[in-house]
Motif scaffolding. Structure first.
Motif, PDB file in Angstrom:
ATOM      1  N   PHE A 184       0.844  -1.202   0.000  1.00  0.00           N
ATOM      2  CA  PHE A 184       0.000   0.000   0.000  1.00  0.00           C
ATOM      3  C   PHE A 184       0.878   1.251   0.000  1.00  0.00           C
ATOM      4  N   PHE A 185       0.566   2.223  -0.873  1.00  0.00           N
ATOM      5  CA  PHE A 185       1.314   3.470  -0.979  1.00  0.00           C
ATOM      6  C   PHE A 185       0.640   4.543  -0.139  1.00  0.00           C
ATOM      7  N   LEU A 186       1.410   5.218   0.695  1.00  0.00           N
ATOM      8  CA  LEU A 186       0.897   6.281   1.552  1.00  0.00           C
ATOM      9  C   LEU A 186       1.589   7.599   1.221  1.00  0.00           C
ATOM     10  N   GLY A 187       0.796   8.611   0.829  1.00  0.00           N
ATOM     11  CA  GLY A 187       1.322   9.950   0.550  1.00  0.00           C
ATOM     12  C   GLY A 187       0.488  10.990   1.254  1.00  0.00           C
ATOM     13  N   PHE A 188       0.948  12.242   1.219  1.00  0.00           N
ATOM     14  CA  PHE A 188       0.214  13.267   1.956  1.00  0.00           C
ATOM     15  C   PHE A 188      -0.279  14.420   1.078  1.00  0.00           C
ATOM     16  N   ASN A 189       0.140  14.465  -0.186  1.00  0.00           N
ATOM     17  CA  ASN A 189      -0.329  15.549  -1.047  1.00  0.00           C
ATOM     18  C   ASN A 189      -0.066  15.172  -2.502  1.00  0.00           C
ATOM     19  N   LYS A 190      -1.103  14.838  -3.226  1.00  0.00           N
ATOM     20  CA  LYS A 190      -0.939  14.382  -4.607  1.00  0.00           C
ATOM     21  C   LYS A 190      -0.522  15.509  -5.541  1.00  0.00           C
ATOM     22  N   ASN A 191      -0.664  16.768  -5.095  1.00  0.00           N
ATOM     23  CA  ASN A 191      -0.285  17.896  -5.935  1.00  0.00           C
ATOM     24  C   ASN A 191       1.218  18.101  -5.997  1.00  0.00           C
ATOM     25  N   SER A 215      -3.507   2.978  -3.031  1.00  0.00           N
ATOM     26  CA  SER A 215      -2.834   4.170  -2.521  1.00  0.00           C
ATOM     27  C   SER A 215      -3.788   5.125  -1.833  1.00  0.00           C
ATOM     28  N   THR A 216      -3.210   6.017  -1.058  1.00  0.00           N
ATOM     29  CA  THR A 216      -3.933   7.149  -0.483  1.00  0.00           C
ATOM     30  C   THR A 216      -2.983   8.338  -0.471  1.00  0.00           C
ATOM     31  N   PHE A 217      -3.560   9.536  -0.568  1.00  0.00           N
ATOM     32  CA  PHE A 217      -2.764  10.761  -0.521  1.00  0.00           C
ATOM     33  C   PHE A 217      -3.319  11.696   0.548  1.00  0.00           C
ATOM     34  N   ASP A 218      -3.866  11.107   1.583  1.00  0.00           N
ATOM     35  CA  ASP A 218      -4.544  11.888   2.616  1.00  0.00           C
ATOM     36  C   ASP A 218      -3.842  11.848   3.975  1.00  0.00           C
ATOM     37  N   ALA A 226      -3.270   7.602  11.139  1.00  0.00           N
ATOM     38  CA  ALA A 226      -3.636   6.519  12.048  1.00  0.00           C
ATOM     39  C   ALA A 226      -4.971   5.898  11.646  1.00  0.00           C
ATOM     40  N   GLU A 227      -5.913   6.744  11.249  1.00  0.00           N
ATOM     41  CA  GLU A 227      -7.232   6.247  10.846  1.00  0.00           C
ATOM     42  C   GLU A 227      -7.136   5.438   9.546  1.00  0.00           C
ATOM     43  N   ILE A 228      -6.348   5.933   8.602  1.00  0.00           N
ATOM     44  CA  ILE A 228      -6.179   5.240   7.321  1.00  0.00           C
ATOM     45  C   ILE A 228      -5.517   3.878   7.532  1.00  0.00           C
ATOM     46  N   VAL A 229      -4.441   3.864   8.290  1.00  0.00           N
ATOM     47  CA  VAL A 229      -3.714   2.616   8.537  1.00  0.00           C
ATOM     48  C   VAL A 229      -4.605   1.608   9.258  1.00  0.00           C
ATOM     49  N   ALA A 230      -5.308   2.065  10.280  1.00  0.00           N
ATOM     50  CA  ALA A 230      -6.170   1.166  11.051  1.00  0.00           C
ATOM     51  C   ALA A 230      -7.261   0.557  10.176  1.00  0.00           C
ATOM     52  N   SER A 231      -7.846   1.371   9.302  1.00  0.00           N
ATOM     53  CA  SER A 231      -8.936   0.859   8.459  1.00  0.00           C
ATOM     54  C   SER A 231      -8.434  -0.193   7.486  1.00  0.00           C
ATOM     55  N   HIS A 232      -7.226  -0.021   6.982  1.00  0.00           N
ATOM     56  CA  HIS A 232      -6.691  -1.006   6.039  1.00  0.00           C
ATOM     57  C   HIS A 232      -6.211  -2.269   6.743  1.00  0.00           C
ATOM     58  N   LEU A 233      -5.751  -2.127   7.969  1.00  0.00           N
ATOM     59  CA  LEU A 233      -5.350  -3.318   8.722  1.00  0.00           C
ATOM     60  C   LEU A 233      -6.563  -4.173   9.072  1.00  0.00           C
ATOM     61  N   ARG A 234      -7.739  -3.536   9.191  1.00  0.00           N
ATOM     62  CA  ARG A 234      -8.964  -4.270   9.542  1.00  0.00           C
ATOM     63  C   ARG A 234      -9.606  -4.944   8.333  1.00  0.00           C
ATOM     64  N   SER A 235      -9.201  -4.549   7.133  1.00  0.00           N
ATOM     65  CA  SER A 235      -9.841  -5.092   5.938  1.00  0.00           C
ATOM     66  C   SER A 235      -9.503  -6.570   5.750  1.00  0.00           C
ATOM     67  N   SER A 236     -10.341  -7.248   5.008  1.00  0.00           N
ATOM     68  CA  SER A 236     -10.148  -8.696   4.805  1.00  0.00           C
ATOM     69  C   SER A 236      -8.928  -8.994   3.939  1.00  0.00           C
ATOM     70  N   TYR A 252       4.496   9.163  10.630  1.00  0.00           N
ATOM     71  CA  TYR A 252       3.082   9.017  10.979  1.00  0.00           C
ATOM     72  C   TYR A 252       2.652   7.553  10.878  1.00  0.00           C
ATOM     73  N   THR A 253       3.110   6.880   9.816  1.00  0.00           N
ATOM     74  CA  THR A 253       2.726   5.486   9.584  1.00  0.00           C
ATOM     75  C   THR A 253       3.333   4.568  10.632  1.00  0.00           C
ATOM     76  N   LEU A 254       4.593   4.789  10.951  1.00  0.00           N
ATOM     77  CA  LEU A 254       5.255   3.977  11.979  1.00  0.00           C
ATOM     78  C   LEU A 254       4.529   4.111  13.313  1.00  0.00           C
ATOM     79  N   GLN A 255       4.181   5.342  13.660  1.00  0.00           N
ATOM     80  CA  GLN A 255       3.465   5.569  14.915  1.00  0.00           C
ATOM     81  C   GLN A 255       2.109   4.869  14.903  1.00  0.00           C
TER      82      GLN A 255
END
Length: 338
Positions: A184-191, A215-218, A226-236, A252-255
């Motif tokens: 999974f790709f994690l970014g913070f600003n697609k611009n 991916s996510t850019f949020d 934390a919310e993004i990571v948690a939601s993906h860890l809960r997915s099937s 942020y992701t490590l934390q």
């Protein structure tokens, strides 16, 4: 009230760029006799009157340069700034440092302020390369070099790194060395140019391996990440590895992973783009794509001083691309190194 003609109007009528008009007016570079004649004819036709006071002030030697970075809480930008300052001191110059807060309007205002303080050149890490205004006519007589992110103006020198190939190499390491299929790709600003380039490297690695990109850019804050990571860890079909776009997103992701009680790399692997001081002493130590931040600052500053020395305004600037390094530690699943 009738609008006064501008340098842009002169350039349009003379069929040249605004920088060429500036060169003719300032006598700062060689221009062919034919081109100069077209410019002067356009000036006469339009009744254009350049701001003589501004031109006179700009010709003064202030022995200062300006540096605009997005922010200073990112160690990468701070390291670049320190390197620029070191080179400036070697040349007997001072640096006026400010931040844009990654906002193009603020960047433009700060650049204008720099001109009013008579800097001899500008080094800029652009906030948004699509909305940058530093190639406008008012900056035509100012030497400019961009770092980290280029602008859409071939005349302006830029210093970058191997964003795309560096990201691709890191993701291929997760695929080929550790057998990951759901990364999974994690970014913070697609611009941002750098984030888009690194995502493209990730996407190409996944495509070549016949894998689906996600991916996510949020990831703009610790809470959002934390919310993004948690939601993906809960997915099937949860990811078995995360690839993060820069060191802030990595932290942020490590934390978020540690806060969720996830064991790294036993349950989820983590690789990030950007190195930082704590990366090699955290548990686990972090595998990263290391950028030569100090070298980027040095190269860009030396390039700027070369332009200032020669008073050059080329039609096509230099595009320097520095290599990156995949630093293998433990968060990817490798053992026995670092």
């Amino acid at each position: 009230m009738e609008r006064k003609p501008t340098m842009n109007d002169v350039a349009r009528v003379a069929r040249v760029g605004t920088m060429t008009v500036s060169r003719v007016l300032n006598g700062s570079a060689n221009v062919t006799e034919e081109t100069a004649k077209r410019v002067y004819n356009a000036i006469e036709k339009l009744g254009y009157r350049p701001n003589e006071m501004a031109r006179a002030l700009r010709s003064l030697k202030s022995r200062t340069i300006g540096l605009i970075v997005p922010y200073l809480f990112d160690p990468f930008f701070a390291t670049c700034a320190h390197a620029v300052n070191t080179v400036a001191r070697e040349h007997g110059y001072s640096v006026i440092l400010t931040t844009s807060n990654d906002d193009p309007a603020t960047e433009y205002n700060e650049a204008q302020s720099m001109l009013q303080r008579h800097v001899e050149g500008l080094l800029i890490i652009p906030a948004d390369i699509r909305r940058s205004r530093v190639s406008q006519a008012e900056f035509a007589g100012t030497h400019i070099v961009t770092l980290d992110r280029p602008v859409h103006d071939a005349r302006i020198d830029s210093v970058q790194v191997q964003n795309q190939s560096g990201a691709k190499r890191a993701v291929l390491h997760l695929i080929e060395e550790h057998g990951h299929k759901r990364i999974f790709f994690l970014g913070f600003n697609k611009n941002l140019y750098t984030v888009r380039s690194r995502f493209e490297g990730y996407r190409r690695a996944m495509l070549e391996a016949g894998l689906e990109s996600e991916s996510t850019f949020d990831c703009s804050s610790e809470e959002a990440t934390a919310e993004i990571v948690a939601s993906h860890l809960r997915s099937s079909n949860s990811p078995t590895a995360f690839f993060t776009a820069n060191n802030l997103t990595t932290r942020y992701t490590l934390q978020a992973l540690l806060g969720s009680g996830v064991r790294i790399p036993e349950e989820v692997a983590l690789v990030g783009f950007d190195d930082f001081e704590l990366a090699e002493i955290l548990h686990p130590t972090l595998t990263v794509v290391r950028q030569p931040a100090a070298e980027m600052g040095r190269v860009a500053a030396n390039l700027l001083f070369e332009r200032i020395k020669r008073d050059e305004f080329p039609e096509e600037g230099n595009r320097v691309v520095l290599p990156v390094e995949l630093v293998i530690r433990r968060s990817c699943g490798c053992k026995g190194r670092h």
